[in-house]
Motif scaffolding. Structure first.
Motif, PDB file in Angstrom:
ATOM      1  N   ASP A  75       0.651  -1.257   0.015  1.00  0.00           N
ATOM      2  CA  ASP A  75      -0.172  -0.127   0.083  1.00  0.00           C
ATOM      3  C   ASP A  75       0.844   1.311  -0.120  1.00  0.00           C
ATOM      4  O   ASP A  75       0.676   2.248  -0.498  1.00  0.00           O
ATOM      5  CB  ASP A  75      -1.063  -0.030   1.101  1.00  0.00           C
ATOM      6  CG  ASP A  75      -1.933  -1.011   1.183  1.00  0.00           C
ATOM      7  OD1 ASP A  75      -2.478  -1.526   0.046  1.00  0.00           O
ATOM      8  OD2 ASP A  75      -2.681  -1.276   2.134  1.00  0.00           O
ATOM      9  N   GLN A  76       1.941   1.297   0.934  1.00  0.00           N
ATOM     10  CA  GLN A  76       2.788   2.389   0.801  1.00  0.00           C
ATOM     11  C   GLN A  76       3.606   2.664  -0.614  1.00  0.00           C
ATOM     12  O   GLN A  76       3.811   3.761  -1.002  1.00  0.00           O
ATOM     13  CB  GLN A  76       3.983   2.175   1.942  1.00  0.00           C
ATOM     14  CG  GLN A  76       3.391   2.273   3.480  1.00  0.00           C
ATOM     15  CD  GLN A  76       4.278   1.434   4.434  1.00  0.00           C
ATOM     16  OE1 GLN A  76       5.299   1.200   3.879  1.00  0.00           O
ATOM     17  NE2 GLN A  76       3.830   1.619   5.475  1.00  0.00           N
ATOM     18  N   ARG A  77       3.916   1.430  -1.131  1.00  0.00           N
ATOM     19  CA  ARG A  77       4.488   1.659  -2.497  1.00  0.00           C
ATOM     20  C   ARG A  77       3.378   2.311  -3.525  1.00  0.00           C
ATOM     21  O   ARG A  77       3.836   2.968  -4.192  1.00  0.00           O
ATOM     22  CB  ARG A  77       4.989   0.457  -2.985  1.00  0.00           C
ATOM     23  CG  ARG A  77       6.300   0.095  -2.292  1.00  0.00           C
ATOM     24  CD  ARG A  77       6.766  -1.569  -2.293  1.00  0.00           C
ATOM     25  NE  ARG A  77       8.163  -1.612  -2.020  1.00  0.00           N
ATOM     26  CZ  ARG A  77       8.756  -2.951  -2.288  1.00  0.00           C
ATOM     27  NH1 ARG A  77       8.096  -3.843  -2.847  1.00  0.00           N
ATOM     28  NH2 ARG A  77       9.915  -3.114  -1.760  1.00  0.00           N
ATOM     29  N   GLN A 343      -7.140   3.583   2.988  1.00  0.00           N
ATOM     30  CA  GLN A 343      -8.410   3.124   2.455  1.00  0.00           C
ATOM     31  C   GLN A 343      -8.765   3.747   1.149  1.00  0.00           C
ATOM     32  O   GLN A 343      -9.077   3.078   0.182  1.00  0.00           O
ATOM     33  CB  GLN A 343      -9.468   4.000   3.344  1.00  0.00           C
ATOM     34  CG  GLN A 343      -9.500   3.761   4.944  1.00  0.00           C
ATOM     35  CD  GLN A 343     -10.638   4.481   5.667  1.00  0.00           C
ATOM     36  OE1 GLN A 343     -11.817   4.606   5.118  1.00  0.00           O
ATOM     37  NE2 GLN A 343     -10.349   4.942   6.656  1.00  0.00           N
ATOM     38  N   GLY A 344      -7.927   4.661   0.679  1.00  0.00           N
ATOM     39  CA  GLY A 344      -8.076   5.325  -0.678  1.00  0.00           C
ATOM     40  C   GLY A 344      -7.330   4.176  -1.284  1.00  0.00           C
ATOM     41  O   GLY A 344      -7.584   4.201  -2.645  1.00  0.00           O
ATOM     42  N   ILE A 345      -6.047   3.844  -1.155  1.00  0.00           N
ATOM     43  CA  ILE A 345      -5.340   2.868  -2.136  1.00  0.00           C
ATOM     44  C   ILE A 345      -6.211   1.715  -2.345  1.00  0.00           C
ATOM     45  O   ILE A 345      -6.188   1.066  -3.361  1.00  0.00           O
ATOM     46  CB  ILE A 345      -3.948   2.634  -1.345  1.00  0.00           C
ATOM     47  CG1 ILE A 345      -3.270   3.765  -1.285  1.00  0.00           C
ATOM     48  CG2 ILE A 345      -3.440   1.443  -1.943  1.00  0.00           C
ATOM     49  CD1 ILE A 345      -2.752   4.449  -2.749  1.00  0.00           C
ATOM     50  N   THR A 346      -6.816   1.091  -1.089  1.00  0.00           N
ATOM     51  CA  THR A 346      -7.812   0.039  -1.359  1.00  0.00           C
ATOM     52  C   THR A 346      -8.951   0.147  -2.511  1.00  0.00           C
ATOM     53  O   THR A 346      -9.002  -0.599  -3.324  1.00  0.00           O
ATOM     54  CB  THR A 346      -8.540  -0.455  -0.044  1.00  0.00           C
ATOM     55  OG1 THR A 346      -7.310  -0.835   0.921  1.00  0.00           O
ATOM     56  CG2 THR A 346      -9.452  -1.737   0.125  1.00  0.00           C
ATOM     57  N   GLU A 347      -9.331   1.405  -2.412  1.00  0.00           N
ATOM     58  CA  GLU A 347     -10.572   1.721  -3.215  1.00  0.00           C
ATOM     59  C   GLU A 347      -9.771   1.882  -4.757  1.00  0.00           C
ATOM     60  O   GLU A 347     -10.570   1.491  -5.856  1.00  0.00           O
ATOM     61  CB  GLU A 347     -11.246   2.961  -2.981  1.00  0.00           C
ATOM     62  CG  GLU A 347     -11.890   2.848  -1.413  1.00  0.00           C
ATOM     63  CD  GLU A 347     -12.945   1.547  -1.540  1.00  0.00           C
ATOM     64  OE1 GLU A 347     -13.849   1.489  -2.466  1.00  0.00           O
ATOM     65  OE2 GLU A 347     -13.031   0.896  -0.474  1.00  0.00           O
ATOM     66  N   VAL A 348      -8.825   2.583  -4.736  1.00  0.00           N
ATOM     67  CA  VAL A 348      -8.317   2.966  -6.021  1.00  0.00           C
ATOM     68  C   VAL A 348      -7.874   1.573  -6.793  1.00  0.00           C
ATOM     69  O   VAL A 348      -7.818   1.221  -8.057  1.00  0.00           O
ATOM     70  CB  VAL A 348      -7.206   4.024  -6.381  1.00  0.00           C
ATOM     71  CG1 VAL A 348      -5.941   3.334  -5.496  1.00  0.00           C
ATOM     72  CG2 VAL A 348      -7.234   4.428  -7.678  1.00  0.00           C
ATOM     73  N   ASN A 349      -7.476   0.610  -5.894  1.00  0.00           N
ATOM     74  CA  ASN A 349      -7.008  -0.768  -6.612  1.00  0.00           C
ATOM     75  C   ASN A 349      -8.223  -1.600  -6.905  1.00  0.00           C
ATOM     76  O   ASN A 349      -8.110  -2.341  -8.009  1.00  0.00           O
ATOM     77  CB  ASN A 349      -6.216  -1.545  -5.219  1.00  0.00           C
ATOM     78  CG  ASN A 349      -4.769  -1.228  -5.086  1.00  0.00           C
ATOM     79  OD1 ASN A 349      -4.176  -0.719  -6.110  1.00  0.00           O
ATOM     80  ND2 ASN A 349      -4.311  -1.381  -3.976  1.00  0.00           N
ATOM     81  N   GLY A 350      -9.289  -1.344  -6.015  1.00  0.00           N
ATOM     82  CA  GLY A 350     -10.443  -2.027  -6.578  1.00  0.00           C
ATOM     83  C   GLY A 350     -11.009  -1.540  -7.775  1.00  0.00           C
ATOM     84  O   GLY A 350     -11.511  -2.180  -8.616  1.00  0.00           O
ATOM     85  N   ALA A 351     -10.899  -0.294  -8.107  1.00  0.00           N
ATOM     86  CA  ALA A 351     -11.580   0.388  -9.392  1.00  0.00           C
ATOM     87  C   ALA A 351     -10.507   0.496 -10.487  1.00  0.00           C
ATOM     88  O   ALA A 351     -10.906   0.247 -11.551  1.00  0.00           O
ATOM     89  CB  ALA A 351     -11.766   1.847  -9.016  1.00  0.00           C
TER      90      ALA A 351
END
Length: 672
Positions: A75-77, A343-351
Motif C-alpha cells: 500500500d505504501q508503494r 483506505q483510498g489505496i484499497t479503493e483505487v486498487n479495486g477500481a
C-alpha cells in the motif's frame, strides 16, 4: 465500497492471511525467536514467540503479521505512485489522470462532508420509486456489482465446459459475516455482534432521516434472519458438485417463483443468457419466495440501509464513524480506522487495480525475481511429479490421471501480459460516491459481457500489488502476484532453505490445491469430473478424515474449535505444500550437504522459514469472524499442524516421546 465475492471455489482458491521484521543474511529473524520455547514443543512460538511478546497489534488493525506487514508495504508503494499522479497535470481522460483523480477525490473528506446526503439521494430516490415486483427486479439487476443483493450474479468458466464462460447465481444479502451470526442464537459473541448490527442499522436510518429508525432496523433484521435461514453453510458451498446446477431461465423461474428472473437478468446485462448455474437451488427458491412475501415497503427499507452501509465510506463523517464502530470495532476489534490514504489505496486498487499494478511492477518487480520464481516453481512441479509416482495408496490408473493434470498446470508470475483497458470508465473529480458507483458498474459490465463467450486464459484474478496467491481449478493455473514475492516469503538475498520453507511452501500450497478435496474433482483441462477409481477416492477421503479430526482438536478461542471440514482444503494444501517444498529443497542441493548457518542446519532453517512466514497476532473479535467464515486455519495451527506430520521436521529437530510436537511415524498424516 463493497466488492462482491463468491465462494473460495467459485472464483479462486487463494492463500489467505498471516508478519515480519528485517531479516538477517540467512533470512531468519533471530530476534523474533523465543529461546525459552523448543521447536520440538511448539515450532510456531519457537520461531515467533519473541515477536509475539514484543509486538502490539496496531490500533487500526484487527490482526497483524507477515501478510499484513507486506500489505502495508504494498500500500505504501502504491501510495507513492498514486500521490505522484494526483499532483501532476495529466491528460484528461488518461488512465493516469483517472487514478490520480479517483484517489484525490476519495481523500477529500472536507468536500465529502460538505456535500452531505446529496450524493446518495438519487440512489435512495430510485428505491423510493419502486412500485411493483417487476420494478424491484429491474432495480436488483441494475445494482449488480455495486450492492450485495440476496441473490447475486456472477460469470466464470463453466465447470463442465471450462473453455466457455457461464452465468451463475450465488446467495448473499447478509449484513453480518455469515449465517451463523444469525442462527447460533446462544453464542455470546454472536449475540453481541447482532446487537451491534441493529444499533448500526438504527444509526444509518437516523442519519438518513428515515421514519422510526429503530423499527426500520428491526424490520431489516427480520428479513436478514429469513435470508440466513435459507443460506447454505460454508461446508456445503465447498462441494463443486453440489453448487453446479445448470438450468434454463424458464426452469429457474418455475423452480423459484417470486422474482421476475428474466427482468432481473435483462437489467443486469445478462438478458442474452438462456442457461445459468444456480449455485444454491434451495436458497434461490427461498429468497425468491421472500421477494414475493415480504412487503415491498420492508424491502425498500432493507435496500436503503444496505445502500447507506455500502456508501458510508464516502458519506459524511457521522456515517464513516458509525460504519467503523460496527464493521471495524464490533466485528474485528480494531480500535482506530485505517488511515484515509490507505483506505483510498484499497479503493483505487479495486477500481483501477491493473493501471496501478502496471506502474507498481515497473518499480518493484525486477526481471530476476520472475526468473528465480520460475526456477522454484520448476523444482516444485518436478518434486510433485516424483511424489505422485511414489504414492503407496494410489493405483496406477489414477496416478496417470494425476500426472496428466500436473503436466497441464499453467503458472502466472508477477503480472499479466495484457493490461486491462479502463478507457470507458468515467472518473470525476469531486464525486467520490459517483466514482465508486461508476467503477463498480464498469467492473460488473466487464464481467457480464463475458457470459457465453470463450474464457480468456490470460486474465488475472488478482492485481500485481496484491499480497496473496491462488489456484483456479477451472483454468488449472497457479498465480503469484508480484507483491507476495518479498521477505519473509521470498528474499533474493536469503538462504535457499528459508526461501523453500517460505515461498516454496506457498508454491507447493497452490499446486496442492489442484489435488485437495475440491480441486481433485477437476481434471487437467479444468473439467469437473471424477477421474479417480472408487478405491482411490475412498483412500483419499480416509486420509482427509484424519486431517479433519486433527484440526478439530485445536481450540483457538475458549469453547471454539476449528471446523475441520471447512478448513480441509487449505489444511491439505498446507500439509502437501510443505511436504513438496521440502522435497524440492532437497532436490536443489543436488546431493551436496547444506551448510550450517547461525547454528542451524539446512532442514532446521527450512522449517523455521516456514513457521516465521505465518507469524501473526489477532484480536478476539476478528478471530471469531475468521473461525466462522475463513477456510484457512489460524496461522499458529497452519505452522504446527503441517509440521507435526512431516518426517523431515522430526528428523531436523530430533523429536522424541514426551515432546509436545512429537507424533509417532505411523500416526503422521501423509497425502501427496
Amino acid at each position: 465500497m463493497k466488492t462482491l465475492r463468491l465462494s473460495t471455489l467459485a472464483v479462486l482458491v487463494h492463500l489467505a492471511t498471516a508478519s515480519f521484521a528485517a531479516a538477517p543474511v540467512a533470512g531468519l529473524d533471530r530476534p523474533g525467536f523465543d529461546p525459552a520455547v523448543r521447536a520440538q514443543d511448539d515450532l510456531f512460538h519457537a520461531a515467533n514467540g519473541g515477536w509475539m511478546k514484543t509486538t502490539e497489534i496496531p490500533a487500526d488493525k484487527p490482526e497483524y503479521g507477515s501478510f499484513i506487514q507486506l500489505r502495508d508495504l504494498s500500500d505504501q508503494r502504491a501510495r507513492a505512485i498514486v500521490e505522484e499522479l494526483a499532483k501532476q497535470q495529466l491528460k484528461p481522460g488518461s488512465v493516469e489522470q483517472k487514478v490520480g483523480a479517483f484517489y484525490a477525490t476519495y481523500l477529500d473528506t472536507a468536500a465529502i462532508d460538505k456535500a452531505g446526503l446529496a450524493p446518495i439521494k438519487p440512489a435512495l430516490a430510485e428505491i423510493d420509486a419502486i412500485k411493483t415486483p417487476k420494478e424491484l427486479a429491474t432495480w436488483l439487476g441494475k445494482v449488480q456489482g455495486r450492492i450485495e443483493t440476496p441473490v447475486q450474479l456472477w460469470v466464470m468458466a463453466d465447470f463442465k465446459n471450462p473453455t466457455m464462460n457461464q452465468a451463475l447465481t450465488w446467495q448473499g444479502g447478509l449484513g453480518l459475516p455469515d449465517r451463523d451470526y444469525y442462527l447460533k442464537k446462544e453464542e455470546e459473541r454472536f449475540v453481541k455482534a447482532r446487537a451491534a448490527y441493529e444499533t448500526y442499522l438504527t444509526t444509518l436510518a437516523t442519519l438518513a432521516g428515515l421514519k422510526d429508525p429503530s423499527d426500520a432496523a428491526k424490520r431489516v433484521m427480520a428479513i436478514e434472519y429469513r435470508i440466513a435461514e435459507a443460506h447454505w453453510d460454508k461446508v456445503e458451498n465447498r462441494n463443486p458438485v453440489k453448487i453446479y446446477n445448470p438450468m434454463t431461465v424458464t426452469e429457474l423461474a418455475k423452480a423459484a417463483p417470486g422474482l421476475d428472473w428474466a427482468t432481473f437478468l435483462q437489467a443486469a446485462h445478462l438478458g442474452q443468457v438462456e442457461r445459468l448455474s444456480v449455485s444454491q437451488p434451495s436458497a434461490a427458491t427461498a429468497i425468491a419466495k421472500l421477494y414475493g412475501e415480504v412487503p415491498l415497503a420492508d424491502w425498500k427499507l432493507y435496500f436503503k440501509l444496505h445502500s447507506l452501509d455500502d456508501a458510508a465510506p464516502v458519506l459524511p463523517q457521522a456515517f464513516r464513524d458509525a460504519r467503523f464502530a460496527f464493521r471495524g470495532t464490533a466485528l474485528t476489534g480494531a480500535k482506530e480506522q485505517k488511515p484515509r490514504w490507505q483506505q483510498g489505496i484499497t479503493e483505487v486498487n479495486g477500481a483501477l487495480g491493473e493501471a496501478v499494478g502496471q506502474l507498481y511492477v515497473a518499480k518493484h518487480f525486477p526481471p530476476e525475481y520472475k526468473a528465480r520464481m520460475q526456477e522454484l516453481v520448476g523444482n516444485l512441479l518436478a518434486s510433485y511429479k516424483e511424489s505422485i509416482d511414489g504414492l503407496a495408496w494410489m493405483t496406477p490408473a489414477t496416478k496417470a490421471q494425476a500426472q496428466d493434470k500436473l503436466s497441464k498446470y499453467m503458472t502466472k508470475i508477477g503480472y499479466p501480459d495484457q493490461w486491462r483497458d479502463y478507457s470507458k470508465l468515467e472518473v470525476r473529480s469531486g464525486d467520490a460516491l459517483g466514482n465508486a458507483q461508476r467503477s463498480s458498474r464498469f467492473e460488473w459490465d466487464r464481467i457480464a459481457a463475458k457470459a457465453g463467450k470463450k474464457v480468456d486464459r490470460a486474465e488475472w484474478g488478482m492485481t500485481p500489488q496484491t499480497v496473496n496467491a491462488y489456484y483456479n481449478p477451472s483454468l488449472n493455473e497457479i498465480v503469484f502476484p508480484a507483491a507476495i514475492l518479498q521477505p519473509p516469503f521470498f528474499d533474493m538475498a536469503a538462504d535457499d532453505a528459508v526461501n523453500y520453507g517460505a515461498i516454496g511452501a506457498v508454491i507447493g500450497h497452490e499446486i496442492s490445491h489442484g489435488f485437495d478435496d475440491q480441486g481433485s474433482q477437476f481434471d487437467g483441462e479444468g473439467v469437473l469430473r471424477n477421474w479417480w477409481t472408487d478405491d482411490d477416492r475412498k483412500a483419499f477421503e480416509a486420509v482427509g478424515s484424519k486431517l479433519v479430526a486433527q484440526y478439530e482438536s485445536y481450540e483457538p478461542l475458549p469453547g471454539k474449535h476449528l471446523n475441520g471440514k471447512l478448513t480441509l482444503g487449505e489444511n491439505i494444501a498446507d500439509l502437501s505444500g510443505l511436504q513438496i517444498a521440502y522435497k524440492a529443497y532437497q532436490r536443489s542441493l543436488k546431493g551436496q550437504p547444506a551448510p550450517v548457518i547461525e547454528g542451524y542446519t539446512g532442514t532446521q532453517r527450512f522449517f523455521l522459514g516456514w513457521s516465521q512466514a505465518w507469524r501473526e497476532k489477532v484480536r478476539e473479535e476478528r478471530a471469531m469472524q475468521l473461525l466462522t467464515t475463513d477456510p484457512h486455519s489460524p496461522p499458529e495451527f497452519r505452522a504446527n499442524g503441517a509440521a507435526v506430520n512431516h518426517d523431515g521436521f522430526h528428523e531436523a529437530f530430533g523429536t522424541k516421546v514426551g515432546d509436545k510436537m512429537f507424533k509417532a511415524p505411523e500416526d503422521r498424516i501423509r497425502i501427496w
